[in-house]
Design a protein around this motif. Structure first.
Motif, short mmCIF file in Angstrom:
data_model
loop_
_atom_site.label_atom_id
_atom_site.label_comp_id
_atom_site.label_asym_id
_atom_site.label_seq_id
_atom_site.Cartn_x
_atom_site.Cartn_y
_atom_site.Cartn_z
N PHE A 67 44.95 -6.05 -20.75
CA PHE A 67 45.84 -6.08 -19.59
C PHE A 67 47.14 -6.84 -19.88
O PHE A 67 48.24 -6.32 -19.69
CB PHE A 67 45.11 -6.72 -18.41
N ASP A 68 47.02 -8.06 -20.37
CA ASP A 68 48.23 -8.85 -20.65
C ASP A 68 49.03 -8.25 -21.79
O ASP A 68 50.26 -8.25 -21.78
CB ASP A 68 47.85 -10.31 -20.98
N GLY A 69 48.29 -7.71 -22.78
CA GLY A 69 48.95 -7.11 -23.93
C GLY A 69 49.78 -5.89 -23.52
O GLY A 69 50.86 -5.65 -24.06
N ILE A 70 49.26 -5.11 -22.57
CA ILE A 70 49.98 -3.91 -22.10
C ILE A 70 51.32 -4.32 -21.52
O ILE A 70 52.38 -3.74 -21.81
CB ILE A 70 49.15 -3.18 -21.03
N MET A 99 38.27 -7.52 -34.31
CA MET A 99 37.63 -6.20 -34.18
C MET A 99 38.62 -5.14 -33.68
O MET A 99 39.44 -5.41 -32.82
CB MET A 99 36.47 -6.33 -33.18
N GLU A 100 38.49 -3.93 -34.23
CA GLU A 100 39.23 -2.78 -33.71
C GLU A 100 38.24 -1.84 -33.05
O GLU A 100 37.11 -1.70 -33.50
CB GLU A 100 39.98 -2.07 -34.84
N TYR A 101 38.67 -1.17 -31.99
CA TYR A 101 37.75 -0.33 -31.24
C TYR A 101 38.55 0.78 -30.57
O TYR A 101 39.80 0.79 -30.64
CB TYR A 101 36.99 -1.15 -30.19
N GLU A 102 37.85 1.70 -29.93
CA GLU A 102 38.56 2.76 -29.22
C GLU A 102 37.76 3.20 -28.00
O GLU A 102 36.52 3.28 -28.04
CB GLU A 102 38.78 3.97 -30.14
N GLY A 103 38.49 3.48 -26.93
CA GLY A 103 37.87 3.97 -25.71
C GLY A 103 38.80 4.94 -25.02
O GLY A 103 39.83 5.33 -25.60
N PRO A 104 38.52 5.32 -23.78
CA PRO A 104 39.39 6.25 -23.06
C PRO A 104 40.80 5.69 -22.86
O PRO A 104 41.75 6.45 -22.66
CB PRO A 104 38.70 6.43 -21.70
N THR A 105 40.93 4.36 -22.89
CA THR A 105 42.26 3.77 -22.71
C THR A 105 43.01 3.63 -24.03
O THR A 105 44.10 3.08 -24.08
CB THR A 105 42.16 2.39 -22.03
N GLY A 106 42.41 4.14 -25.09
CA GLY A 106 43.11 4.16 -26.37
C GLY A 106 42.51 3.22 -27.39
O GLY A 106 41.49 2.58 -27.16
N ARG A 107 43.19 3.16 -28.54
CA ARG A 107 42.73 2.26 -29.61
C ARG A 107 43.12 0.83 -29.27
O ARG A 107 44.20 0.59 -28.72
CB ARG A 107 43.37 2.64 -30.95
N GLY A 108 42.25 -0.09 -29.61
CA GLY A 108 42.54 -1.48 -29.30
C GLY A 108 42.21 -2.37 -30.47
O GLY A 108 41.48 -1.99 -31.39
N LYS A 109 42.77 -3.56 -30.42
CA LYS A 109 42.48 -4.56 -31.46
C LYS A 109 42.41 -5.93 -30.80
O LYS A 109 43.25 -6.28 -29.96
CB LYS A 109 43.60 -4.54 -32.51
N MET A 110 41.41 -6.67 -31.20
CA MET A 110 41.26 -8.02 -30.66
C MET A 110 42.26 -8.94 -31.36
O MET A 110 42.46 -8.87 -32.57
CB MET A 110 39.84 -8.53 -30.87
N ASP A 125 57.19 7.90 -25.49
CA ASP A 125 57.06 7.13 -26.72
C ASP A 125 55.63 6.62 -26.81
O ASP A 125 54.85 6.75 -25.86
CB ASP A 125 58.04 5.94 -26.71
N SER A 126 55.30 6.07 -27.97
CA SER A 126 53.98 5.46 -28.14
C SER A 126 54.20 4.10 -28.79
O SER A 126 54.92 4.00 -29.78
CB SER A 126 53.11 6.36 -29.02
N ILE A 127 53.62 3.08 -28.23
CA ILE A 127 53.79 1.74 -28.79
C ILE A 127 52.56 1.43 -29.63
O ILE A 127 51.44 1.32 -29.10
CB ILE A 127 53.93 0.68 -27.67
N SER A 128 52.75 1.32 -30.91
CA SER A 128 51.61 1.08 -31.79
C SER A 128 51.07 -0.33 -31.57
O SER A 128 51.75 -1.20 -31.01
CB SER A 128 52.03 1.23 -33.26
N LEU A 157 46.43 -2.92 -26.95
CA LEU A 157 46.10 -1.49 -27.05
C LEU A 157 47.29 -0.71 -27.61
O LEU A 157 48.43 -1.14 -27.48
CB LEU A 157 45.75 -0.93 -25.67
N ASN A 158 46.98 0.43 -28.16
CA ASN A 158 48.01 1.39 -28.55
C ASN A 158 48.40 2.12 -27.27
O ASN A 158 47.67 3.01 -26.82
CB ASN A 158 47.45 2.34 -29.60
#
Lengths: 290, 417
Positions: free
Chosen positions: B161-164, B355-366, B398-401, B382-383
């Motif tokens: 949330f904060d990262g977004i 950790m890296e992971y992926e869900g419906p909200t996209g790829r994420g990284k801790m 656009d897409s923010i990596s 998140l990406n």
């Protein structure tokens, strides 16, 4: 012209609150119920309009009528199933207060499951706007003001000039005396709850095209309406009108100059008013049976 | 006498049989998405604590349950050498702290769950209980400085949330620097709104922008005064993000109706479908906002496509549900599978090691929070996609990596892993 804009916006805001507050005051003064479930009927009226337009493809005003009938019918049903017995119990006020809170929770949660979590919209009925001396006047707000005034006038005429209104006033002052005079107080209670919830439905249906519909709209508006009713007097329809208009203007100007803190100021103002006039600005202090 | 005795014994036997059958088949009083069978996959219990009287909470529960159902349909989660069917045990917090605390106590002590997901309302209130009992809690918290501090061993936030917010703000400042220097943000006048405003101002100051914050009553539908105010200020850009789709939508509508025609932007992920219920397409035209891959048609990732299809199959339509918190389940699931065990310390080690992971909200990284003194990766990025609304539909602008998001995050919060 800034002041003119704020007055116009405040009038539109206030008239909607007037419709809501008069319904709540009606229920409080006649039925002697502090009706916490009131906000839910505002939501039901709005969703009723939406369903009628979406599922049956009906025009807006027919759908509005159906939405109002839906709210009113549910109000009558609530009375028959819940409040009819509780009102006549010892400590009936507390019992009805708790019952209305439970009803609100039931309707809100049920609404969330039935209506879903997504906000809904109704196509705008009154479109267009004009700029008059720097004031941005939108058609939907003009419509809200006009409808608000018409409904308030009709309500007053019913309350003051008709036999039903006379009976309501009699029951407000003394249900026992009214019963002795041949008034069927059960029917009056039922009709009043239906009218009050119908007024909530009207407000929901009128505002739906302008502000959209969401499951929490009833909860959000309830406290503001209660404040209005307290300011004007919980047993005075005229007080509800005055309270609504005053609060509408305070909110409009306050939101512009102060922001959200205006709500604190409104609380303070109401506190001061109630300190000097416990029954509200125009209330008579009728015993509501606590 | 003998006949009555026999009849009596028969009645007692019948009643006893009925009672025994009833006891054997009495359903649990909590909802589960899957049971266990004696010869099939094992059971993994995951608790959910959410306010289900709120659309976001309800959608969070639905989204998480759906993901669990999808995993179970695929044979369960592969954890180590075993397979596990996920059983969701959910409790409604009713937006009340004592109810939330009671629910967590039930989850921990009666249901014996070791993994709990929460929607964020009472994360900090229940953390002392979960942490003390070695239960992993996944959830956002408005008071993240408390929740993500090193004081807690078993808490993380994978919804990003904060990262977004930081990533979108950084993107906007880089792409439209002149607008970022003359932007008004509107927030609801409640705890969350003020917290968001403060965080937002700090972020933008670091990223080189100058916002003006205005507040509106959180519970109000008529925000005409806000509209008039923004029209008077006439900034290059206006943003309403932090009140949820409904409040933010009403704020944008009021500002548009008042005659403001600058750039509308939101450093949040408001679904276009939800916004279009409140705001006309004309007002939404050109609106720039964050988006998850699942929002577009077609969805932008395979996982998002599968999730969307499953949601439509179950709920008949896609109406822009608020699924941001499904990232918590995605992160937890990934950690369990990578750790290969249900041991909470080993699972935590995976989570807190980037950790890296992926869900419906996209790829994420801790990522870590050095600003909070926490070198463990307790927060997430998140990406995230940036959408622009055209003719009422979201289009990819656009897409923010993750890497770009981390750059913005580091600028604001200090060097994170």
């Amino acid at each position: 012209m800034l002041i003119g804009q704020l007055i116009f916006d405040g009038m539109a805001m206030g008239l909607v609150f007037v419709i809501l507050a008069t319904g709540l005051v009606l229920i409080t003064s006649v039925n002697k119920i502090l009706f916490f479930a009131y906000g839910a009927f505002y939501t039901i009226g709005a969703y009723g309009v939406w369903y009628a337009m979406r599922l049956f493809d009906l025009p807006y005003f027919i759908s509005l009528l159906l939405g109002i009938l839906c709210s009113a019918a549910l109000g009558v049903l609530s009375y028959l199933l819940i409040f009819r017995r509780l009102q006549f119990m010892e400590r009936g006020f507390l019992a009805t207060l708790i019952a209305s809170m439970g009803l609100f929770k039931f309707l809100s949660q049920g609404g969330l499951l039935v209506f879903g979590t997504v906000p809904r919209s109704i196509p705008s009925v009154f479109e267009g706007n004009l700029n008059f001396m720097g004031i941005n006047i939108t058609s939907d707000k003009v419509a809200i003001i006009v409808i608000g005034v018409v409904i308030t006038v009709i309500l007053f005429l019913v309350y003051e000039k008709t036999a039903i209104g006379r009976s309501m006033r009699a029951v407000t002052i003394s249900p026992e005396a009214a019963a002795l005079q041949g008034v069927d107080i059960n029917s009056i209670y039922m009709m009043t709850l239906g009218m009050g919830t119908g007024l909530a439905g009207i407000a929901g249906g009128i505002l739906a095209p302008t502000y959209g519909i969401n499951p929490l709209m009833g909860a959000n508006i309830l406290w503001t309406v209660m404040l209005m009713a307290m300011l004007g007097g919980m047993d005075s329809l005229l007080g509800a009108v005055v309270g609504g208009i005053v609060i509408g203007q305070l909110l409009s100007f306050g939101q512009y100059y102060i922001g959200g803190a205006i709500q604190i100021i409104i609380f303070l103002i109401i506190g001061v008013v109630l300190y000097f006039k416990p029954a509200g600005l125009l209330g008579r202090g009728i015993d509501i049976g606590i | 006498m003998k006949r009555y005795l026999i009849k009596g014994l028969l009645v007692i036997t019948l009643i006893s049989t009925i009672l025994l059958v009833a006891c054997a088949t009495t359903p649990s009083d909590t909802t589960t998405t899957s049971g266990t069978s004696s010869s099939g996959p094992k059971e993994l219990k995951i608790g959910i604590l959410a306010w289900m009287g709120w659309p976001n909470g309800l959608d969070m529960v639905r989204g998480t349950e759906l993901m669990a159902e999808m995993d179970n349909k695929n044979g369960g989660l592969s954890i180590g050498s075993d397979r596990y069917n996920v059983t969701i045990i959910k409790y409604d917090s009713n937006n009340d702290q004592s109810t939330a605390a009671s629910a967590v106590n039930k989850l921990v002590f009666e249901d014996k769950v070791k993994f709990i997901i929460t929607d964020g309302f009472f994360t900090s209130a229940v953390l002392p209980t979960t942490d003390k009992n070695n239960v992993i809690l996944a959830g956002w918290a408005p008071d993240y400085d408390v929740a993500l501090s090193p004081n807690y061993k078993y808490h993380f936030d994978a919804c990003g949330f904060d990262g977004i917010q930081v990533a979108l703000t950084g993107w906007f400042c880089k792409k439209y620097p002149e607008k970022a220097n003359n932007i008004v943000f509107a927030f609801p006048d409640n705890q969350q709104g003020h917290a968001n405003a403060k965080g937002n101002e700090e972020q933008l100051a670091v990223l080189g922008a100058k916002p003006t914050s205005v507040f509106y009553p959180a519970s109000s539908q008529d925000l005409s005064a806000l509209g008039t105010k923004v029209k008077t200020l006439n900034p290059a850009a206006f943003s309403a993000a932090g009140g949820g789709p409904v409040s933010d939508g009403l704020a944008i509508k009021a500002v548009f109706d008042a005659g403001y025609r600058g750039t509308f932007f939101a450093n949040a992920t408001q679904p276009a479908i939800t916004l279009s219920q409140i705001i006309t397409n004309e007002a939404l035209e050109g609106f720039i906002c964050g988006a998850f891959p699942v929002e577009f048609d077609p969805a932008q990732t395979e996982i998002a496509k599968e999730f969307k299809a499953a949601w439509i199959a179950k709920y008949e339509k896609w109406e822009g549900p608020e699924i941001i918190s499904t990232g918590q389940y995605a992160g937890l699931r990934n950690a369990l599978q990578k750790a290969g065990t249900l041991d909470v310390d080993k699972v935590s080690d995976v989570i807190f090691s980037g950790m890296e992971y992926e869900g419906p909200t996209g790829r994420g990284k801790m990522i870590s929070r050095p600003d909070l003194g926490n070198s463990r990766t307790v927060d997430s990025i998140l990406n995230i996609y940036v959408k622009q609304i055209k003719s009422g539909n979201p289009t990819v602008l656009d897409s923010i990596s993750i890497e770009d998001g981390v750059v913005s995050f580091n600028k604001v919060y200090g060097a994170s892993k």
